[in-house]
Design an enzyme around this catalytic site. Structure first.
Site, mmCIF file in Angstrom:
data_model
loop_
_atom_site.group_PDB
_atom_site.id
_atom_site.type_symbol
_atom_site.label_atom_id
_atom_site.label_comp_id
_atom_site.label_asym_id
_atom_site.label_seq_id
_atom_site.Cartn_x
_atom_site.Cartn_y
_atom_site.Cartn_z
ATOM 1 N N CYS A 58 13.808 -4.902 -1.441
ATOM 2 C CA CYS A 58 13.459 -3.787 -0.804
ATOM 3 C C CYS A 58 11.855 -3.941 0.094
ATOM 4 C CB CYS A 58 12.648 -3.150 -2.126
ATOM 5 S SG CYS A 58 11.320 -3.906 -3.057
ATOM 6 N N CYS A 108 -11.300 -3.470 12.314
ATOM 7 C CA CYS A 108 -12.052 -4.432 12.904
ATOM 8 C C CYS A 108 -13.463 -4.355 12.373
ATOM 9 C CB CYS A 108 -11.917 -4.385 14.431
ATOM 10 S SG CYS A 108 -12.965 -5.374 15.182
#
Length: 513
Positions: free
Chosen positions: A257, A315
């Site tokens: 999965c 970031c």
């Protein structure tokens, strides 16, 4: 599942390497001997001509419900041919011995009568169970004595009407979740109800649930099997890693999965941190929850103009909108030092003895050290979630790229690959800080921190590229693809080094592993 994961799944150990590293242990018990035999068969079944696997990879395979049923049938038939008993009897015997085939055969040969009695079979057994009408019968449960009533009894002769027997069995299966060890309804009788009796008496939906529970019991009883913990996933994973090996390996597996998890503890992938350290780290974070909540706040102040800044992307390169000062969200240092030889964001600098000469100072230093690692751990966890959210927005960018640059859907999939690598590396970096928290300071620690630093810098650079506006993504395609490959490579280098170190017991920790 990515092609890399498929390659990873198909990689296998050579027989010699497997025997030396995993199973070549003196003083094996009968259980271990059987376990070794099954693992050897596992390797035979999955052997392919593939490149040598990495030190941080393990052998595994995903099994469907039908595969699990086939595994049971195979072992039942093998025992049946050896003991000369019916498959129904052998199924009950194997479940009683928790599928330890060699141990069952050994003990059975020494005293079959005792084994049959203890397993709930007894000397007599219903080969072909059937309903019967008994003259003058009165059910001991419902007291019904209606003539021509269908009744049922096993060889223990505890007879009840079919309706009460059915109600008892379905209650055991549906409400109590029992299947492997359902006993006769008569109080004090230890005879086990076999699957032929179950099928004869219960409804079709109860029979389906019964088979499902037998599969679950089988997986729970086997050391080399574990259910995938992903919600609503019905696959089990077969991995020949024992619990006593978990201090030397972090067995990350990938289910069909696509869920990636640790076979040892069932938690989400936590490479390179061993299970015992993960448990200690999570307990410490839980105990220090108030401190953790404070340090993981999503707002900070600009180190130059003290304006409040909120982190809204993965970031860590932050630019103050007010004064345009560029700094690192993690250490609050100038960003121009990140990416140079001055980079030191990931490393904790120990205070000298003179700076921590009293108990209060030592406690403060201990808290500062914990916060250093927890802050970075929590930041990567938070960044991974933001990166994932960012990709959802990037899907729109991918659609825009197709219309503005003429790229096909296949050609813009580099963004999908970059996102997957970014999230995978955030997960790895998160756990490197838990790993580093428990590391003793020595030369090996500095090597680890250098690898950690290189991966972290590369991840930040890729994260920056990922946040470019749509009109710049097409021009940065090659740069992003190169950076994605580099980030993936740096992750492999870090995991390889830590895995080899665990295997060779090169790492020294401040706690027992």
């Amino acid at each position: 599942m990515s092609s890399d994961d498929e390659d990873f799944m198909s990689d296998t150990l050579s027989d010699d390497e497997y025997d030396n590293d995993s199973m070549g242990m003196l003083g094996e018990t009968a259980d271990e001997s059987e376990y070794e035999e099954e693992n050897d068969q596992f390797l035979e079944d999955t052997k392919f001509d593939k490149p040598q696997k990495k030190a941080y990879e393990v052998d595994f395979r995903a099994l469907s419900a039908n595969d699990v049923k086939s595994e049971q049938d195979k072992q039942i038939n093998e025992v049946s041919s050896i003991l000369g008993r019916s498959s129904e009897q052998c199924a009950i015997l194997l479940r009683h011995f928790k599928w330890q085939k060699e141990r069952l055969i050994e003990i059975y040969m020494d005293g079959p009568e005792q084994v049959l009695e203890e397993s709930g079979l007894g000397q007599d057994y219903n080969i072909s169970p059937r309903l019967e009408k008994v003259a003058g019968f009165e059910c001991g449960i419902c007291c019904d004595d209606e003539p021509g009533l269908d009744t049922y009894s096993m060889k223990c002769d505890h007879r009840y009407c079919a309706s009460c027997y059915r109600q008892y069995l379905e209650s055991k299966i549906k409400e109590e979740g029992e299947a492997a060890r359902i006993q006769c309804p008569s109080e004090g009788c230890a005879r086990i109800v076999d699957s032929k009796t179950i099928k004869l008496l219960v409804s079709s939906d109860a029979w389906y649930r019964y088979e499902e529970l037998l599969n679950r019991t089988y997986v729970d009883d086997k050391q080399n099997l574990r259910w995938c913990p992903a919600p609503e996933c019905e696959y089990a994973v077969d991995c020949p890693i024992r619990q006593n090996e978990l201090h030397k390996v972090v067995p990350t597996v990938v289910c069909n999965c696509s869920h990636r998890f640790c076979f040892g503890c069932g938690l989400h992938d936590h490479q390179p941190c061993p299970c015992s350290l993960v448990k200690k780290w999570l307990k410490k974070c839980e105990d220090d929850s108030e401190t953790a909540n404070w340090i993981s706040a999503h707002t900070k102040e600009c180190p130059k103009c003290v304006s409040t800044i909120e982190k809204n992307g993965g970031c860590n390169h932050m630019t103050c909108r007010k004064c345009k000062h560029e700094f690192c969200w993690v250490c609050m240092g100038p960003w121009n030092e990140h990416g140079t030889s001055w980079y030191n964001c990931n490393r904790y600098e120990e205070k000298s003895g003179s700076e921590a000469r009293d108990n209060q100072a030592k406690s403060r230093a201990s808290l500062e050290r914990y916060l250093h690692y927890y802050n970075r751990y929590a930041n990567h966890d938070h960044s991974a979630k933001l990166d994932k959210d960012l990709y959802s927005k990037t899907e729109k960018k991918m659609t825009m790229l197709q219309s503005t640059s003429g790229m096909s859907w296949i050609e813009v999939q580099y963004l999908n690959q970059a996102s997957a690598v970014l999230q995978e590396c955030r997960q790895t970096l998160k756990w490197t800080y838990a790993f580093a928290f428990y590391l003793e300071r020595n030369n090996n620690t500095y090597i680890f921190e250098d690898n950690q630093k290189d991966l972290e810098m590369a991840v930040e650079q890729l994260s920056e590229l990922f946040e470019k506006p749509p009109d710049q993504l097409a021009q940065s395609k090659k740069e992003m693809m190169d950076k994605t490959a580099y980030v993936k490579s740096r992750r492999g280098i870090l995991l390889e080094d830590t895995a080899v170190g665990l295997k060779n017991e090169r790492w020294s920790f401040t706690v027992d592993v």
